[in-house]
Design an enzyme around this catalytic site. Structure first.
Site, PDB file in Angstrom:
ATOM      1  N   THR A  80       0.850  -1.184   0.000  1.00 49.21           N
ATOM      2  CA  THR A  80       0.000   0.000   0.000  1.00 49.21           C
ATOM      3  C   THR A  80       0.888   1.238   0.000  1.00 49.21           C
ATOM      4  O   THR A  80       1.878   1.303   0.718  1.00 49.21           O
ATOM      5  CB  THR A  80      -0.904   0.043   1.255  1.00 49.21           C
ATOM      6  N   ARG A 108     -14.517  -7.856  -2.871  1.00 49.81           N
ATOM      7  CA  ARG A 108     -14.078  -7.417  -1.545  1.00 49.81           C
ATOM      8  C   ARG A 108     -13.703  -5.940  -1.558  1.00 49.81           C
ATOM      9  O   ARG A 108     -13.042  -5.449  -2.463  1.00 49.81           O
ATOM     10  CB  ARG A 108     -12.853  -8.221  -1.102  1.00 49.81           C
ATOM     11  N   VAL A 109     -14.117  -5.228  -0.513  1.00 48.30           N
ATOM     12  CA  VAL A 109     -13.727  -3.832  -0.318  1.00 48.30           C
ATOM     13  C   VAL A 109     -12.820  -3.783   0.901  1.00 48.30           C
ATOM     14  O   VAL A 109     -13.221  -4.170   1.998  1.00 48.30           O
ATOM     15  CB  VAL A 109     -14.948  -2.921  -0.106  1.00 48.30           C
ATOM     16  N   THR A 131      -1.541   0.890   6.559  1.00 47.36           N
ATOM     17  CA  THR A 131      -1.266  -0.204   5.630  1.00 47.36           C
ATOM     18  C   THR A 131      -1.286  -1.511   6.404  1.00 47.36           C
ATOM     19  O   THR A 131      -1.047  -1.530   7.612  1.00 47.36           O
ATOM     20  CB  THR A 131       0.105  -0.025   4.941  1.00 47.36           C
ATOM     21  N   GLY A 132      -1.591  -2.599   5.699  1.00 49.37           N
ATOM     22  CA  GLY A 132      -1.576  -3.893   6.367  1.00 49.37           C
ATOM     23  C   GLY A 132      -2.819  -4.694   6.111  1.00 49.37           C
ATOM     24  O   GLY A 132      -3.426  -4.605   5.033  1.00 49.37           O
ATOM     25  N   GLY A 134      -6.192  -5.054   5.986  1.00 44.95           N
ATOM     26  CA  GLY A 134      -7.340  -4.154   5.994  1.00 44.95           C
ATOM     27  C   GLY A 134      -8.581  -4.738   6.620  1.00 44.95           C
ATOM     28  O   GLY A 134      -9.368  -4.014   7.236  1.00 44.95           O
TER      29      GLY A 134
END
Length: 220
Positions: A80, A108-109, A131-132, A134
């Site tokens: 990200t 997927r969101v 980031t990571g 989600g």
């Protein structure tokens, strides 16, 4: 708007349709199919998602097991770009750009487009970006929470650490990091320490620096 409907909306708004498939992505996808679609993110479905590509459906009787949350994402399969910018007039902006999770469920969101999760900015307090994993981090709106801590006068580094610590209480093995900057130009970052991820690197550009500089923080 997500998945197919998002593409349809974009085309109707004048964006040209492009096939973004590459030979590499086709190869990765074919290998995934040959491995019975492993790994994937389906749970509590039939046929068994750990052995089959589906199609899946809800079983007649669902048995929920207490599971320890362990992220399938890492620095090797997830990326990200998050930014926090403070303009010359004091306006604060933030944003994220993500490749999403590998082999994610179609439609997927993730956290990136969710205000307060992937990023958040308020010109009266500061901005933050995350980031990571989600699917875990978006439940806690870490970027929004970090900005609210800075609004109360908390140092950016401490604000980042506080939101990481908050998520750790519920998902100690999650993969993630947060960057923060306040309206005064102070900045910081924090990350969750897990095997293979003990430090977080980020870039800083400022009139006080002769050139963009890489910063490193130890994960907590």
């Amino acid at each position: 708007v997500v998945a197919f409907q998002a593409s349809l909306f974009a085309v109707r708004m004048g964006f040209p349709y492009e096939d973004l498939t590459t030979q590499k992505s086709l190869s990765v996808y074919s290998q995934w199919l040959n491995q019975s679609c492993q790994p994937n993110y389906w749970k509590n479905v039939v046929p068994d998602s750990s052995k089959s590509c589906g199609p899946y459906k809800r079983p007649e009787k669902v048995t929920y097991k207490e599971e320890q949350t362990i992220s399938q994402r890492s620095v090797h399969n997830h990326d990200t770009i998050g930014m926090v910018v403070i303009g010359g007039n004091g306006t604060v902006a933030s944003g994220t750009s993500t490749n999403g999770a590998v082999h994610k469920i179609p439609g997927r969101v993730g956290d990136s487009p969710i205000a307060g999760a992937g990023s958040y900015a308020d010109s009266t307090a500061g901005g933050a970006a995350a980031t990571g994993d989600g699917d875990i981090m978006m439940r806690f709106l870490p970027s929004y929470q970090a900005v609210e801590y800075m609004r109360m006068g908390t140092d950016p580094t401490v604000a980042c650490q506080k939101v990481i610590s908050r998520i750790q209480k519920y998902a100690p093995k999650f993969f993630g990091a947060v960057i923060c900057a306040n309206t005064a130009g102070s900045y910081g970052a924090a990350c969750n320490k897990i095997p293979g991820f003990t430090q977080f690197h980020f870039m800083v550009s400022s009139p006080l620096l002769s050139q963009p500089t890489e910063q490193v923080v130890d994960c907590i």
